[in-house]
Every structure is written in C-alpha cells, then in structure tokens.
Scaffold this motif. Structure first.
Motif, mmCIF file in Angstrom:
data_model
loop_
_atom_site.group_PDB
_atom_site.id
_atom_site.type_symbol
_atom_site.label_atom_id
_atom_site.label_comp_id
_atom_site.label_asym_id
_atom_site.label_seq_id
_atom_site.Cartn_x
_atom_site.Cartn_y
_atom_site.Cartn_z
ATOM 1 N N PRO A 18 1.100 -1.178 0.053
ATOM 2 C CA PRO A 18 0.104 0.363 -0.125
ATOM 3 C C PRO A 18 1.132 0.817 -0.075
ATOM 4 O O PRO A 18 2.313 1.287 0.446
ATOM 5 C CB PRO A 18 -1.204 0.146 1.284
ATOM 6 C CG PRO A 18 -0.821 -1.716 1.779
ATOM 7 C CD PRO A 18 0.716 -2.182 1.257
ATOM 8 N N ARG A 19 0.585 2.693 -0.551
ATOM 9 C CA ARG A 19 0.938 3.540 -0.415
ATOM 10 C C ARG A 19 0.743 4.282 0.746
ATOM 11 O O ARG A 19 1.280 4.943 1.701
ATOM 12 C CB ARG A 19 0.513 4.600 -1.024
ATOM 13 C CG ARG A 19 0.463 4.074 -2.578
ATOM 14 C CD ARG A 19 -0.215 5.182 -3.835
ATOM 15 N NE ARG A 19 0.019 4.774 -4.996
ATOM 16 C CZ ARG A 19 0.995 4.789 -5.804
ATOM 17 N NH1 ARG A 19 2.042 6.023 -5.683
ATOM 18 N NH2 ARG A 19 1.272 5.083 -7.213
ATOM 19 N N TYR A 20 0.162 3.635 1.816
ATOM 20 C CA TYR A 20 -0.183 4.369 2.745
ATOM 21 C C TYR A 20 -0.721 5.650 3.323
ATOM 22 O O TYR A 20 0.308 6.374 4.104
ATOM 23 C CB TYR A 20 1.088 3.889 4.021
ATOM 24 C CG TYR A 20 1.163 2.353 4.227
ATOM 25 C CD1 TYR A 20 0.308 1.296 5.045
ATOM 26 C CD2 TYR A 20 1.504 1.240 3.863
ATOM 27 C CE1 TYR A 20 -0.148 1.002 5.382
ATOM 28 C CE2 TYR A 20 2.135 -0.176 4.167
ATOM 29 C CZ TYR A 20 1.080 -0.788 5.056
ATOM 30 O OH TYR A 20 0.827 -2.107 4.599
ATOM 31 N N THR A 21 -1.387 6.091 2.487
ATOM 32 C CA THR A 21 -2.539 7.276 2.654
ATOM 33 C C THR A 21 -2.504 7.252 3.791
ATOM 34 O O THR A 21 -4.054 8.164 4.314
ATOM 35 C CB THR A 21 -2.717 8.231 1.442
ATOM 36 O OG1 THR A 21 -3.665 6.880 0.768
ATOM 37 C CG2 THR A 21 -1.216 8.731 0.392
ATOM 38 N N SER A 22 -3.231 6.467 4.335
ATOM 39 C CA SER A 22 -4.046 6.123 5.764
ATOM 40 C C SER A 22 -3.875 5.039 6.249
ATOM 41 O O SER A 22 -3.148 3.845 5.650
ATOM 42 C CB SER A 22 -5.739 6.255 5.644
ATOM 43 O OG SER A 22 -6.035 5.119 4.542
ATOM 44 N N TYR A 23 -4.090 4.643 7.823
ATOM 45 C CA TYR A 23 -4.362 3.157 8.191
ATOM 46 C C TYR A 23 -5.532 2.689 9.515
ATOM 47 O O TYR A 23 -5.716 4.123 9.746
ATOM 48 C CB TYR A 23 -2.790 3.221 8.871
ATOM 49 C CG TYR A 23 -2.482 1.576 9.354
ATOM 50 C CD1 TYR A 23 -2.202 0.385 8.618
ATOM 51 C CD2 TYR A 23 -2.824 1.613 10.834
ATOM 52 C CE1 TYR A 23 -2.270 -1.158 9.396
ATOM 53 C CE2 TYR A 23 -2.907 -0.172 11.647
ATOM 54 C CZ TYR A 23 -2.295 -0.871 10.751
ATOM 55 O OH TYR A 23 -2.789 -2.651 11.066
ATOM 56 N N PRO A 24 -5.930 2.181 8.951
ATOM 57 C CA PRO A 24 -6.175 1.034 7.827
ATOM 58 C C PRO A 24 -5.726 1.593 6.518
ATOM 59 O O PRO A 24 -6.791 3.219 6.590
ATOM 60 C CB PRO A 24 -6.730 -0.485 8.062
ATOM 61 C CG PRO A 24 -6.828 -0.021 9.700
ATOM 62 C CD PRO A 24 -7.308 1.993 9.460
#
Length: 451
Positions: A18-24
C-alpha cells in the motif's frame, strides 16, 4: 554488496504494498460504518475547533488512460451543475450535525477536474461554504488544476473566492508518452496556465509529475524535469505510476510491455530526485520536493508534516470532512467513505441521507500503528519518546514491536534509546518497512510496486 543488490535481496523489486495514505488502508474498510455513525461523528466535533474539508469533483472532459482516480467523462456542463446542487445539499446535511461555530483551516477541491466548474458555480460553492464555516485567516485553500481547462475568468474567480495554492497536473511533457497515456498537454499550455495563476496573485504553485510511465527513460524524464524546473514550482509531487488495470479498467489501453521494470523505475526516480535536489529543493518524505521557504518544508522541519489521502500535507486537523462521490472523511473515531457511483451518491443525498457506505472504526492499536507508519513515511524514523508519551506505552512494549523489524532489516535500521532510524540507503524500502506495522492482511495483487 551494492545498493541495488541489497534492495533486491530484501525484495524491493518484487514487492507490491500500500501507499499508506491512511491506516488502515481503504481496502480494509467495511460496511459496518453507516450513515448514522458518520452523522454522529460529525456531531462529536468540538465547537470552535478547526477542521479540514475535501470536496471531490469526479468529472473530466477527457479520461486520461493512466489515471486510477474515481472519475467519469462529461461533454456538457449539465451533469456538473446537477452535481454541485447535490454536493451543496450534502454540505447542508453536514451543517445540521455540526456544532457551531466550526472553523475551516484547510480546503481542497480535487477530482477529476474541479476547473470544469464555471465561475458562477465556483462562486456559489464558496458562498455556501462561508454560510456554514468561519474561514481561518490563514486558510490553505488548494485546487487541482488541469492547464487545458483553465481560462482567465476561472482563474480570476478562484483568486476571488480565496484559493491560495494551485496543484497543477503535468505527468510528463514528452509527446510520445502523452499519447500512450491519453493525456495531451503541451509545455506551452502548462506555462501559460501557471503564469496566469501567478499573475492573478496565486503565490503557491504545486506540480504533479509521474515516473514509471510507458516508454519513459532517464533521458526523457530528465527533459520533463528540466522543463518543469523552468516553471519554478514551489512544491513537486513525484508519484510512481500504479498500473492496476483490474481496478482502473481504462489502464488496459496502456501496453504493459512498454512499462519500465522495477529496477528501471528506481533509476527513473533517482534521476528526477537528483535534479530536484541539485536545484535547491528539499526532499519531503518518499516522493515530494519543496522549496526551503515553502510551508511544507517548514512543517517537515518543525515535525508537523502529516500524511492523508492527498499525500503529504501541512494539515494537522483531527477532522477531515469529505464531500462528494467516493470521498473519504477522517475523524478521531475512524474513517467513513461515500459511495463512488455519482447516481447512487446523488440519490442518497437528495433523499436527505448521507451517502456513507463503508468505513472503519479505529481501535487503540490502529491509532498507534497509524502514527508509527506515518512517522516512517514522513521522516524515515520514529520518535520513540513521542510515541510513548502519546500512547502511554512502556519502553519495553514499544521495543517489542520494533525489535523484529530492526532484526529483519539488519544494518539498515538503527534502534537507539530515543529513535528508530532508517538509513539513507534503505529509504526506498519505506513502504515495505511501513507494512511491517500493518496487522491486517495485505494482498499484494491489490497494490502497486513498492518503488
């Protein structure tokens, strides 16, 4: 062992993460988050607090083949006018739940192509927003700009309603690459748009370009970067092209055999990165560059850089309210997302019901790991004292989370009493290292290359 051999050994060139613009990540959102929950979360916003607002405009006059955003083509202004009616109605629904007063610190119009809106529609939207929110004196109001859809009248209106920052989409100036990705946009058009914006008094201009496009070579990308530098953008986002035709069907029009390999992608990124650094830009996180006097550089140096669905941001608000089809809201309690179909979104809102169809309620562990991932993505290090203080963690508990990761990346990550530090050579692994904190299943086939 040279750098590429070491990165290959660690799996960088095969990994999809993922690009991890959020988590989850949004892929983990579920249908348990309902319109009522979304409404309750809005009601829980503290009166007098500052929030951020994102408005999504999904329409484009042309559909670029490389794009994986939630967009749809239009040939007239009629669907856009109807959509503005709906998004204003959604704004009114939100106002019924919002406490009073609420301040607006960040406002972003994204898409799609927000500059498809007529000046009259822009003015109408601004007036509706000002009825509900108190605009902060230093409001950061950014709009995504397609240079082929900007004229003097729209530019003047954007300045009049308070836009402070333009985000100009470029991708690549090479004509051959533009034809392959379905986006014709000359350097002269882009230059004219940026000059128009600056002449109108827009002092901050961002630019988006993409590496990893079909037929892209270091020489061709260097030519694009050189042309971009002649336009002196204040910030640059250097995004990696994500070829996900199973999610964005139009990408099937792009010949896969023309795409660079992961090793070639890294070379492309490093070519552009070196040019930005040589020209005096500061590197921000994994893929942004900014002038030393830009607010993003200042935020990074002050430890206030954050990451959200638009990428890196100076926005530190606890609440990001998303309006429009497919838009995502973030609250301290969790995430909620509107349905992507504009027809279903419109039907729900016009029936006086939020169009929420999925989301995620945050647990303590979610919030902890989100902050750890954000620090990795923003700073390539984790401030252990700050984490222990924010989450009331014992040193041993935090070290128990970090130790296996440090062992896995032996020699590339250093763990001191106060910090976990990723070495400069290991920075291309940042998304893979972030994944180590992810306790949810990460299906590689759903994500783009790690580089």
């Amino acid at each position: 062992m040279d750098k590429n051999t070491q990165l290959d050994r660690l799996g960088l060139f095969d990994a999809r993460v993922p690009r991890y613009t959020s988590y989850p990540t949004a892929a983990r959102f579920g249908t348990e988050i309902t319109a009522d929950i979304h409404s309750n979360w809005i009601s829980s916003i503290q009166a007098g607090s500052s929030i951020s607002l994102y408005m999504h405009f999904p329409f484009c006059r042309r559909l670029c083949w490389f794009c994986a955003c939630r967009t749809q083509g239009v040939s007239s202004l009629s669907p856009v006018e109807h959509y503005v009616d709906v998004i204003i109605h959604e704004l009114e629904l939100a106002a019924r739940s919002l406490p009073s007063p609420v301040r607006l610190s960040h406002l972003h119009w994204g898409g799609g192509t927000p500059t498809l809106l007529s000046p009259a529609l822009m003015d109408r939207l601004s007036n509706e927003l000002r009825k509900i929110f108190i605009f902060d004196q230093d409001l950061d109001f950014s709009v995504e700009i397609d240079p082929t859809e900007l004229d003097q009248e729209r530019c003047n209106m954007l300045k009049k309603i308070g836009m402070t920052r333009a985000s100009v989409g470029i991708q690549d100036f090479n004509i051959g690459i533009q034809r392959i990705i379905g986006r014709d946009q000359s350097y002269d058009q882009t230059q004219a748009a940026i000059e128009m914006l600056r002449d109108a008094g827009i002092t901050s201009v961002n630019a988006d370009i993409v590496f990893g496009l079909p037929d892209q070579t270091p020489k061709r990308l260097s030519d694009t970067v050189q042309k971009l530098l002649s336009l002196s953008p204040d910030r640059v986002a250097l995004y990696g092209y994500a070829h996900v035709p199973w999610m964005a069907k139009r990408q099937a029009l792009i010949p896969k055999e023309k795409l660079p390999t992961p090793v070639e992608r890294l070379k492309l990124f490093e070519t552009a990165q070196d040019m930005f650094l040589w020209d005096g830009y500061d590197a921000i996180g994994i893929d942004h560059f900014a002038r030393p006097d830009d607010s993003m550089t200042k935020a990074a140096k002050a430890g206030k850089l954050r990451r959200n669905f638009q990428g890196y941001t100076t926005d530190t608000s606890d609440v990001l309210l998303g309006l429009g089809a497919s838009s995502i809201s973030r609250f301290p309690q969790g995430f909620s997302q509107n349905i992507a179909s504009t027809s279903h979104y419109s039907k729900s809102v016009l029936e006086n019901q939020f169009a929420t169809y999925r989301g995620h309620a945050l647990t303590y562990q979610d919030s902890l790991r989100a902050r750890l991932i954000e620090m990795v993505m923003c700073y390539f290090q984790i401030d252990l004292a700050a984490i222990r203080s924010e989450f009331d963690l014992a040193r041993s508990s935090l070290n128990g989370v970090l130790a296996p990761i440090v062992d896995k990346y032996e020699g590339l990550i250093t763990l001191t009493q106060d910090f976990m530090i990723i070495s400069e050579n290991a920075r291309p692994l940042a998304r893979m290292i972030a994944r180590e904190f992810d306790t949810y299943d990460v299906a590689p086939e759903n994500h783009s290359h790690a580089i």
